[in-house]
Enzyme design. Structure first.
Site, PDB file in Angstrom:
ATOM      1  N   LYS A 250      -9.383  13.764   3.593  1.00 30.29           N
ATOM      2  CA  LYS A 250      -8.453  12.634   3.657  1.00 30.29           C
ATOM      3  C   LYS A 250      -7.532  12.892   4.836  1.00 30.29           C
ATOM      4  CE  LYS A 250      -7.179  13.639  -0.637  1.00 30.29           C
ATOM      5  NZ  LYS A 250      -7.099  12.338  -1.298  1.00 30.29           N
ATOM      6  N   ARG A 251      -6.731  11.901   5.235  1.00 34.57           N
ATOM      7  CA  ARG A 251      -5.761  12.143   6.296  1.00 34.57           C
ATOM      8  C   ARG A 251      -4.909  13.365   5.959  1.00 34.57           C
ATOM      9  NH1 ARG A 251      -5.453   8.436  10.720  1.00 34.57           N
ATOM     10  NH2 ARG A 251      -3.600   9.633  11.215  1.00 34.57           N
TER      11      ARG A 251
ATOM     12  N   LYS B 208       0.000  14.519   0.758  1.00 40.53           N
ATOM     13  CA  LYS B 208      -1.324  14.774   0.179  1.00 40.53           C
ATOM     14  C   LYS B 208      -1.525  16.267  -0.130  1.00 40.53           C
ATOM     15  CE  LYS B 208      -3.569  10.768   2.458  1.00 40.53           C
ATOM     16  NZ  LYS B 208      -4.366  10.057   1.425  1.00 40.53           N
TER      17      LYS B 208
ATOM     18  N   HIS C 196       0.788  -1.233   0.000  1.00 44.67           N
ATOM     19  CA  HIS C 196       0.000   0.000   0.000  1.00 44.67           C
ATOM     20  C   HIS C 196       0.817   1.279   0.000  1.00 44.67           C
ATOM     21  CE1 HIS C 196      -4.176  -1.417   0.564  1.00 44.67           C
ATOM     22  NE2 HIS C 196      -3.608  -2.466   1.116  1.00 44.67           N
TER      23      HIS C 196
ATOM     24  N   THR D 261      -8.813   6.204  -2.632  1.00 46.83           N
ATOM     25  CA  THR D 261     -10.153   5.691  -2.896  1.00 46.83           C
ATOM     26  C   THR D 261     -11.172   6.812  -2.740  1.00 46.83           C
ATOM     27  OG1 THR D 261     -10.225   4.963  -0.586  1.00 46.83           O
ATOM     28  CG2 THR D 261      -9.764   3.277  -2.271  1.00 46.83           C
TER      29      THR D 261
ATOM     30  N   LYS E 200     -14.767   7.766  -4.806  1.00 44.59           N
ATOM     31  CA  LYS E 200     -16.083   8.067  -4.225  1.00 44.59           C
ATOM     32  C   LYS E 200     -16.615   9.386  -4.776  1.00 44.59           C
ATOM     33  CE  LYS E 200     -14.262   6.012  -0.006  1.00 44.59           C
ATOM     34  NZ  LYS E 200     -13.686   6.390   1.294  1.00 44.59           N
TER      35      LYS E 200
HETATM   36  C1  LIG Z   1     -12.397   6.868   1.562  1.00 44.78           C
HETATM   37  C2  LIG Z   1     -11.971   7.303   2.881  1.00 44.78           C
HETATM   38  C3  LIG Z   1     -10.629   7.615   3.125  1.00 44.78           C
HETATM   39  C4  LIG Z   1      -9.564   7.536   2.055  1.00 44.78           C
HETATM   40  O1  LIG Z   1      -9.472   8.783   1.388  1.00 44.78           O
HETATM   41  P1  LIG Z   1      -8.275   9.124   0.390  1.00 44.78           P
HETATM   42  O2  LIG Z   1      -8.736  10.405  -0.235  1.00 44.78           O
HETATM   43  O3  LIG Z   1      -8.214   8.024  -0.608  1.00 44.78           O
HETATM   44  O4  LIG Z   1      -7.053   9.279   1.197  1.00 44.78           O
HETATM   45  C5  LIG Z   1     -10.270   8.017   4.390  1.00 44.78           C
HETATM   46  N1  LIG Z   1     -11.181   8.131   5.373  1.00 44.78           N
HETATM   47  C6  LIG Z   1     -12.489   7.862   5.163  1.00 44.78           C
HETATM   48  C7  LIG Z   1     -13.457   8.034   6.286  1.00 44.78           C
HETATM   49  C8  LIG Z   1     -12.927   7.431   3.923  1.00 44.78           C
HETATM   50  O5  LIG Z   1     -14.224   7.147   3.741  1.00 44.78           O
END
Ligand SMILES: *Cc1c(COP(=O)(O)O)cnc(C)c1O
Length: 829
Positions: free
Chosen positions: A563-564, A569, A372, A671, A675
């Protein structure tokens, strides 16, 4: 008499399994009385939530039992997904969706005077993950069940999940997340499913009854693991798999020594220590060196899981362990469970007395490894001393694996001493370490990255030597997300529009979204499309007003980055653009720009200094901008506290613009990007992770691309990155950095953001300033495109229409076909 008994039995079974509104109402009433135990006058929505959850859990149990039994009867192969994190999100809505009883549950609650949404909102978030990796595991469980593949998720039942985030004066504050405080209606405790896990101590030789010299592990400590099972119901099928989470207990009789010497309190103390093993989830992005408890967590859950698998082989399937690769696929979600390679060898060689070569062929044929990350600081390495003290037998086994492995390398590459040194499972730089990614790679027949670019980079960098040795082991499995949770459940407006337009087949065949292309220029459809987005934005605005006090206008563009919080990022790149817009508006009072709401969300690791300062900067700029009447007609900034799956349901569907702006080559897949696309947002992004494939699928004309490519990033670094050159060339950028340094956003404090600015100017491995000009120019293109709302809707619709590839059903089908060789089992009731 028998008639009476039969009809009572029929009624009782209806109470547990009936699916219409009247049955559900009866079941809720029954659980309120017999499981919740409250008089009518004391009932609150939370009690209705628990009663309905229990009623729904009952309705999955027939499926659950039948799924296990029928897969055993057929001798079917089972996927075990080993993951230290499962970020499941709220379960009730999803289970109602997958059982296809949402309308019945709504009617049942209404007939009891309860509001459906209010009752569902009572569920606490099971936050057993940090972010993407844990959420991926949860999406994969949903797809495995929906695709009728027998599967078990194995993980850790953390008593405290990821911390709850609040802000104090704009700074992140972490609160413990006591998600089990009101009990957990989804899990079934199985105290009789328990295993002992050894820890510490030493090994010794002994002669077994056949006269052979063998080795046994004499542990310093023994901990008990107890199973808690959560049902995982597939959508529209009878398959109901299971997530088994292990919880640590003290072993009642182990500290007998202490008792015998009269040290009762020492014995109790050891109980307390044992139970801390599954107390808390460690946040990402903190150095784990020296975190012995983290290694113990990993070994603890892997050991319990493998013992459980062995129990199924021995006692339920009644087949020889030599058949393991035909009956189970064990998938390592990152390196966290990779100690499983050595543990399976220990079980096969020490406990089952198989010879090494046979044990090794079984192990390699059973494990698969998903990588990952390429970030060197995120690759797990355990200090050799700590590892040897904790898992002495496993260290010996790893030495033996390494010895045989390096012989293989020498045979294939004679005389290549440097290659042998590079590939050793034991690292020599900065003190000896055990390299877990190498152990996982050597011990698995299949190794995959999580997006096309990531898998290519894996073969070219971190695992290059391994790829040259075993090219056939490597493949790509681009991540996916479940359309059940991330569209049907969280975007009910879009769900009905899709159902009306193309039918509901998309729920299990996401490529059917292509059918929307025929409607892309249909004015009526477009109108409804915009109404759905508008109402999702209103819904998010209400939530944000309540949680932050900031009011957003749903007619504005919603530009979202959730995101984190991490330097790679690059949330700070986005902040620089926001400050630039603020600067332009302040300098030119006649300037008219399309109004935009910038929404951020995400947690920073508690010990990650820079990330916490980025949060403070976003909040500080927000404070300034939102209260300045010169600019707040054109821009506002909100930081959603405590980003989690629950509020993600409101966030992704409300986005017009998705920010995916990591430094190229650093984000393995992402991911969140998927979404957003699924829900009709346009992406502004770099050629990183799955963005590459998102742009390919959407068409380059429907994606806002900027920034250096991975090649260019590497070249700039090779040639020496000099951030000041980008500043010298760009007066606007100079002004933006100057505003931060001047204390404009910090009441004149010129110190608080100095570390951030210094980092950007002198020590930034993520090249923020190198991509600034390109990002800002691309944001201007976004602003221009937004002006033409028909053209924007056209692009938005095409993004959703072309998002089919990013279903976790596609990803899981690939894993099942190419790596696990696990087929469907049609469960009949
Ligand atoms: C999808 C998701 C992530 C991952 O987000 P990235 O933009 O891919 O880093 C992190 N936290 C939650 C709650 C998510 O639903």
């Amino acid at each position: 008499m028998t008639d009476v008994v039969n009809s009572a039995a029929a009624e009782a079974s209806h109470l547990r399994s009936g699916l219409d509104a009247a049955d559900l109402r009866e079941a809720i009433t029954d659980h309120l009385r017999y499981s919740i135990g409250r008089p009518a006058a004391a009932l609150r929505p939370d009690h209705y939530y628990r009663a309905l959850a229990l009623a729904v859990r009952d309705r999955m149990q027939d499926n659950r039992v039948a799924s296990t039994q029928q897969s055993l009867d057929q001798g079917a192969k089972v996927t075990c997904y080993l993951s230290a994190e499962f970020l499941m999100g709220p379960q009730l809505g999803n289970n109602l969706l997958n059982l296809q009883i949402e309308d019945a549950a709504r009617a049942a609650l209404e007939s009891l005077g309860q509001d459906y949404d209010e009752v569902l909102a009572c569920e606490p978030e099971p936050g057993l993950g940090n972010g993407g990796l844990g959420r991926l595991a949860a999406c994969y469980l949903d797809s495995l069940a929906t695709l009728e593949r027998p599967a078990i998720g194995y993980g850790i039942r953390y008593e405290f999940g990821i911390f709850k985030q609040e802000f104090n004066d704009g700074w992140q504050v972490e609160l413990t997340d006591n998600w089990l405080a009101n009990g957990n209606p989804w899990e079934i405790a199985k105290p009789d499913v328990n295993y002992l896990v050894n820890w510490g101590g030493h090994t010794e030789h002994y002669i077994d009854d056949s006269g052979a010299d063998r080795i046994r592990w004499v542990p310093r400590q023994v901990i008990k693991g107890v199973a808690y099972d959560t049902p995982i119901q597939g959508y529209g099928v009878h398959t109901c798999n299971v997530l088994t989470l292990w919880s640590a207990r003290a072993v009642e009789s182990f500290a007998l020594d202490a008792f015998n010497t009269g040290d009762y309190y020492k014995a109790v103390e050891s109980e307390v220590t044992s139970e801390t093993v599954t107390k808390v989830l460690y946040p990402n992005d903190e150095p784990e060196a020296g975190k012995r408890l983290r290694l113990l967590q990993q070994y603890f859950f892997v050991s319990c899981s493998l013992q459980h698998v062995v129990h199924i082989m021995d006692d339920l399937a009644d087949v020889s362990l030599q058949e393991l690769p035909q009956r189970f696929a064990l998938q390592l979600n990152d390196t966290h469970p990779s100690i499983g390679v050595a543990e399976l060898m220990r079980i096969l060689v020490d406990e089952r007395r198989l010879d090494w070569d046979l044990a090794w062929s079984i192990t390699v044929a059973t494990f698969g490894y998903t990588n990952h990350t390429l970030l060197p600081e995120a690759l797990e390495k355990w200090p050799l001393g700590l590892f040897g003290e904790s898992l002495p037998r496993h260290l010996e086994i790893i030495y033996e694996i390494n010895r045989r492995f390096l012989d293989e390398v020498r045979a294939k590459f004679p005389g290549d001493v440097d290659r042998v040194r590079r590939m050793s499972l034991i690292g020599e730089e900065g003190g000896q370490t055990v390299k877990m990614a190498y152990l996982a790679t050597v011990g698995s027949h299949a190794v995959n990255g999580v997006a096309a670019l990531h898998s290519d980079l894996l073969k070219a960098s971190v695992l290059k030597d391994f790829y040259e040795l075993w090219p056939e082991r490597f493949s790509n499995k681009t991540n996916g997300v479940t359309p059940r949770r991330f569209l049907a459940l969280s975007n009910p407006g879009l769900r009905s529009l899709l159902d009306d337009t193309i039918g509901d087949g998309w729920l299990t065949d996401l490529d059917r979204l292509r059918g929307l292309e025929a409607f892309v220029d249909d004015p009526q459809f477009r109108q409804r499309w915009r109404e759905v987005k508008r109402s999702n934005k209103s819904r998010l605005s209400e939530f944000l007003l309540a949680s932050t006090g900031v009011e957003l206008d749903p007619t504005w563009m919603f530009d979202i980055q959730v995101k984190r919080i991490h330097e790679y990022k690059r949330q700070h790149l986005s902040v620089l653009h926001i400050i630039r817009q603020y600067f332009r508006l302040k300098m030119d009072p006649t300037l008219q720009i399309a109004p935009r709401a910038y929404v951020f969300g995400g947690k920073a690791a508690p010990g990650y200094y820079m990330a916490k300062r980025i949060i403070k900067l976003i909040n500080a700029v927000g404070e300034t901008v939102n209260h300045d009447p010169d600019v707040n007609r054109f821009m506002k900034i909100v930081f959603v506290p405590n980003f989690n799956v629950q509020n993600a349901h409101l966030i992704y569907p409300a986005a017009n613009l998705s920010e995916q702006i990591s430094t190229a080559g650093k984000e393995a897949s992402g991911t969140g990007n998927m979404k957003f696309m699924l829900n009709g947002a346009l992406t502004i992004g770099t050629l990183d992770g799955a963005n590459v494939e998102i742009r390919q699928e959407a068409g380059p004309e429907n994606f806002f691309l900027f920034g250096l490519t991975e090649d260019e990033v590497e070249r700039v670094k090779r040639e020496g990155y000099r951030p000041s050159e980008y500043v010298d060339r760009n007066d606007e950028l100079k002004a933006v950095l100057g505003l931060i340094s001047s204390g404009q956003f910090s009441h004149g404090d010129t110190e608080v953001f100095r570390p951030l600015v210094d980092n950007l100017l002198h020590d930034d491995p993520f090249l923020v300033l190198a991509d600034y000009a390109s990002y800002v120019a691309c944001q201007d293109e976004v602003a221009a495109a937004w002006q033409d709302s028909d053209a924007w809707s056209h692009m938005s619709i095409l993004n959703t229409a072309r998002s089919g590839k990013f279903s976790s059903d596609r990803a899981i089908t690939e894993y099942c076909d190419d790596i696990w060789n696990v087929g469907p089992v049609k469960v009949e009731i």
